[in-house]
Design an enzyme around this catalytic site. Structure first.
Site, PDB file in Angstrom:
ATOM      1  N   ASP A  74       6.475   0.937  -4.794  1.00 59.65           N
ATOM      2  CA  ASP A  74       5.239   0.605  -4.881  1.00 59.65           C
ATOM      3  C   ASP A  74       4.564  -0.404  -3.281  1.00 59.65           C
ATOM      4  OD1 ASP A  74       4.354   1.001  -7.430  1.00 59.65           O
ATOM      5  OD2 ASP A  74       5.310  -1.146  -8.237  1.00 59.65           O
ATOM      6  N   LYS A 127       0.366   7.664  -8.188  1.00 62.46           N
ATOM      7  CA  LYS A 127       0.203   6.634  -8.938  1.00 62.46           C
ATOM      8  C   LYS A 127      -1.766   5.968  -8.507  1.00 62.46           C
ATOM      9  CE  LYS A 127       4.640   5.061  -8.406  1.00 62.46           C
ATOM     10  NZ  LYS A 127       5.217   4.857  -9.438  1.00 62.46           N
ATOM     11  N   SER A 179       5.001  -6.368 -13.062  1.00 63.86           N
ATOM     12  CA  SER A 179       6.710  -5.633 -14.496  1.00 63.86           C
ATOM     13  C   SER A 179       7.191  -6.422 -15.049  1.00 63.86           C
ATOM     14  CB  SER A 179       7.505  -4.608 -13.388  1.00 63.86           C
ATOM     15  OG  SER A 179       7.166  -3.802 -12.514  1.00 63.86           O
TER      16      SER A 179
END
Ligand code: S3P
Length: 436
Positions: A319, A346, A26
């Site tokens: 996640d 996802k 990220s």
């Protein structure tokens, strides 16, 4: 295009040693985006050299930004300023990367050029209305396919206007998309989240000197600001560390230290959930690096037990559920996950794909609409499919540590999207993994 890769794991063993897993995905995406829009030269260290982050990097190169690297995790970005991006000559291909597509859609909506965003088969099936609908409220012009999927055709406009938006889902990608669009909109753009989600965008904007107001669950931005180049040290990705946090917890005689891991409180659900299940995880040498909390994590073997996972931890571990399902399979008793319907959209349908694989391995794993019910038991061997989902491939590899026969995992090339070093580091720690 990646070739097909199959992992084979021999059963049993333990994990021991000290490793540093690669940089946070990220933050790597955001370092390229904000570094490109900054004035001056931004140096990034610890950058994730994996396909997803490279998709973002290549997109900005295609929009005229000079970027050097990554070489040993170092990237140098010659920022072009907030209004310096150039029209890409071709559609921007973003591979498997949902973060690239959703964040870029907001950023590109407010440019004075048009663009098209495309992706691989998985990304082309993922929902994009969650970003295009609120962007349309801001005046953005984005065409999706009929079912709200990519390719996205974005007609850039100088007339975006701020909105005050409450997200129906807890999504950092939607929040970040709208904040990036808000940098180009008139008035204030506010995003309220129904539950805390990762706040790397807000922290990094602050690091680049761009004002973002944060009041409780609401973040607000305006176009009145500029980004000033800075240095970014990307910590290790807790979502990659997660495989070894679970691996060392479930495998007897294990003792693993994971160095320099980002422990931003919006990402540490994995530690909280594993601790609730009885894991031994120590947070060592906590420190702050470039506005983000970092620590070394030491994990030793434990007897896990089943729990009902608190729903408020779901977005903070979003996640990590594939590997948490493996932990639950090795735990004593029942583990129940609810409130996690997002897992169905996802990189794969992670509820269905994990339940199917665990059942093949002999575990009673019942998928539900928004989660799973798992009875801890004995993992057996067998052949499972990752459906091109990196985290599924790595999770079933970790399952081998407690299986009683070899596990073969098909379709593992996508491990390269987030953690290309997984095989080497896992083997170094003691996982008996081969790949063909
Ligand atoms: C991400 C946010 C999460 C996460 C994804 C990366 C980000 O997605 O699953 O891997 O970098 O903002 P959502 O925001 O859609 O939950």
């Amino acid at each position: 295009m990646s070739e097909s890769i199959t992992f084979k794991v021999q059963p049993g063993g333990s994990l021991n040693g000290t490793v540093r897993v690669p940089g946070d995905k990220s933050m790597s995406h955001r370092s390229i985006m904000l570094g490109s829009l900054a004035e001056g030269v931004t140096h990034v260290t610890g950058f994730l050299n994996a396909e997803d982050a490279i998709s973002t990097l290549e997109a900005f190169r295609a929009m005229g930004v000079q970027i050097e690297g990554p070489v040993n995790g170092e990237v140098t970005i010659y920022g072009v300023g907030k209004h310096g991006l150039k029209a890409p000559k071709e559609p921007l291909y973003l591979g498997n990367s949902g973060t690239s597509m959703r964040l870029l859609s907001g950023l590109l909506a407010g440019q004075d050029f048009d663009s098209t965003l495309t992706g691989d088969k998985s990304l082309s099936g993922r929902p994009m209305r969650r970003v295009t609908q609120p962007l349309a409220l801001m005046g953005a012009k984005i065409e999706t396919q009929e079912n709200g999927t990519a390719p996205l055709h974005i007609k850039g406009t100088k007339n975006l206007k701020g909105i005050d938006y409450t997200m129906p889902i807890a999504s950092a990608q939607v929040k970040s998309c709208l904040l990036l669009a808000g940098m180009y909109a008139s008035g204030e753009t506010s995003v309220t989240e129904p539950a805390p989600t990762r706040d790397h965008t807000e922290r990094m904007l602050t690091g680049f000197g761009y004002p973002v107001k944060r009041e409780g669950s609401k973040a607000t931005i305006t176009s009145a600001g500029k980004l000033t180049a800075t240095n970014i040290d990307v910590p290790s990705d807790i979502s990659s560390a997660a495989f070894f946090l679970v691996g060392a917890s479930i495998a007897p005689n294990s003792d693993v230290t994971l160095q320099h891991v980002g422990i931003n409180p919006t990402r540490t659900g994995i530690i909280d959930i594993l601790r609730l299940m009885g894991a031994n995880i120590e947070i060592l040498n906590p420190r702050e690096v470039g506005g983000e909390p970092v620590a070394d994590l030491r994990v030793t073997s434990s007897e896990l037990h089943g729990i009902h996972i608190p729903e408020d931890l779901v977005p903070l571990a979003i996640d990590e559920f594939p590997v948490l399902f493996v932990a639950a399979s090795c735990a004593k008793g029942e583990t129940v996950l609810t409130g996690a319907e997002e897992l169905r959209v996802k990189e794969s349908d992670r509820i269905q794909v994990m339940a199917d694989g665990l059942q093949i391995l002999g575990i009673d794993a019942q998928p539900t609409k928004d989660g799973m019910i798992i009875q801890g038991g004995q993992l057996g061997g067998g052949e499972v499919v990752s459906h091109g989902d990196h985290r599924i491939a790595m999770s079933f590899s970790i399952a081998g540590l407690r299986a009683n026969a070899p596990i073969t995992i098909h379709d593992c090339a996508n491990v390269n999207t987030s953690f290309p070093e997984f095989r080497d580091l896992a083997k170094q720690l003691g996982l008996q993994l081969t790949s063909v």
